[in-house]
Design a protein around this motif. Structure first.
Motif, PDB file in Angstrom:
ATOM      1  N   MET A  10       0.760  -1.581   0.262  1.00  0.00           N
ATOM      2  CA  MET A  10      -0.387  -0.264  -0.216  1.00  0.00           C
ATOM      3  C   MET A  10       1.034   1.158   0.408  1.00  0.00           C
ATOM      4  SD  MET A  10      -1.331   2.471   2.247  1.00  0.00           S
ATOM      5  CE  MET A  10      -1.193   1.880   3.599  1.00  0.00           C
ATOM      6  N   TYR A  37      -4.010   5.392   0.436  1.00  0.00           N
ATOM      7  CA  TYR A  37      -5.311   5.004   0.817  1.00  0.00           C
ATOM      8  C   TYR A  37      -5.781   6.737   1.046  1.00  0.00           C
ATOM      9  CZ  TYR A  37      -5.344   4.869   6.100  1.00  0.00           C
ATOM     10  OH  TYR A  37      -5.667   4.538   6.813  1.00  0.00           O
ATOM     11  N   VAL A  95      -7.933   2.402  -2.432  1.00  0.00           N
ATOM     12  CA  VAL A  95      -6.318   1.595  -2.370  1.00  0.00           C
ATOM     13  C   VAL A  95      -5.143   1.582  -3.293  1.00  0.00           C
ATOM     14  CG1 VAL A  95      -5.478   0.367  -0.881  1.00  0.00           C
ATOM     15  CG2 VAL A  95      -7.500   0.605  -0.183  1.00  0.00           C
TER      16      VAL A  95
END
Length: 244
Positions: A43, A46, A84
Motif C-alpha cells: 500500500m 488510501y 487503495v
C-alpha cells in the motif's frame, strides 16, 4: 498553481464499479467496497474507511508450505470502503482475469493483489526442479476473479502451440495446464570444462496449449534451498505427497 505534474494523465482515475484496475502502468488502484487480498507492504496511499489485517501466507497450511519452500505470498486482507493504491518497487503492473476452470501458475514474488474470490495453493513445478523462477515451487491460482501481477519491464506473452523454452529466471507465470520440464541449453564439452559458457545453461520447457509470460529481466531463483536440478516427477517422499 501550475505544473505538468497536474496533467490529466496523473490525476486519479475514477470508476463507478468497485474492483482492481490500473491507475497507471506502475500503480494499482482498488476501488474498495468489501475486501481483497494484497501483498504485505504494497500500500502506498488510501482514502476512506479502510482496514488492513495481516494474514501471513493465508492459512496454516500455506504457512507451513511457505516455511518449507520459501514460496508463497505474504498477505494482508484489505477491508472497508474507499480507494487503495498499491505498488511494488515501481514494477510494471498487469491485470489478469481468471474464469471458472482457469488455473494460473505464478511466482509468488510477482503477485501484487487479488480478489478474495480467487484461491491459491503452493504446488511443485513438475519436471522443472530448481529451474523455475520461483524455485522448486510456484503459486497456483484458481477460481473466478482478477489478479494483479508485476513484471520488471514490459513482458512478452508467448502462445505455447509448439515446443517453447524460456530462461527460468525470466518466466513469470504460465497456464497451469502446461507440461513443464527443463532443457540443457549449454552443451557440455571441452569449452565448458575450461570455464567457457554461453550463460544459458538451462531453460524451462513448456508443452501443451496455453501461454507463458516472460519479463525482460532475470531474477535470481528462490525456492527450497539445497535441492538441485532434476526431474521433480520422481521426487516423491513426504514433500512430493504434500505438494501434489
Amino acid at each position: 498553481m501550475r505544473s505538468e505534474l497536474f496533467s490529466a494523465d496523473n490525476l486519479e482515475k475514477e470508476s463507478a464499479q468497485p474492483g482492481l484496475r490500473l491507475q497507471n502502468s506502475k500503480l494499482l488502484k482498488a476501488e474498495l467496497n468489501g475486501e481483497f487480498m494484497a501483498r504485505v507492504g504494497s500500500m502506498v496511499a488510501y482514502q476512506g474507511q479502510v482496514h488492513f489485517e495481516a494474514l501471513g501466507s493465508g492459512g496454516i497450511g500455506k504457512f507451513l508450505k511457505q516455511k518449507l519452500t520459501g514460496e508463497g505470498v505474504p498477505l494482508m486482507r484489505v477491508k472497508g470502503h474507499g480507494d487503495v493504491f498499491l505498488a511494488e518497487r515501481a514494477a510494471d503492473v498487469h491485470l489478469i482475469d481468471l474464469e471458472p476452470g482457469d488455473a494460473l501458475s505464478i511466482n509468488g514474488a510477482n503477485v501484487l493483489a487479488f480478489e478474495s474470490s480467487l484461491k491459491y495453493d503452493i504446488k511443485m513445478v513438475s519436471g522443472a526442479g530448481m529451474m523455475s523462477n520461483a524455485g522448486l515451487f510456484n503459486c497456483v491460482f484458481t477460481g473466478q476473479g482478477r489478479i494483479a501481477v508485476t513484471t520488471h519491464g514490459t513482458p512478452v506473452v508467448l502462445t505455447v502451440d509448439q515446443p517453447t523454452y524460456v530462461d527460468p529466471q525470466a518466466a513469470i507465470c504460465w497456464s497451469a495446464s502446461l507440461q513443464t520440464g527443463y532443457h540443457r541449453a549449454d552443451q557440455l564439452g571441452l569449452g565448458t570444462l575450461l570455464g567457457r559458457s554461453t550463460g544459458e545453461r538451462f531453460t524451462m520447457s513448456f508443452a501443451g496449449q496455453g501461454f507463458v509470460v516472460v519479463q525482460p529481466s532475470e531474477e535470481p531463483p528462490g525456492g527450497f534451498a539445497g535441492l538441485g536440478g532434476g526431474n521433480q516427477q520422481s521426487s516423491g517422499g513426504i514433500l512430493g505427497n504434500l505438494f501434489d
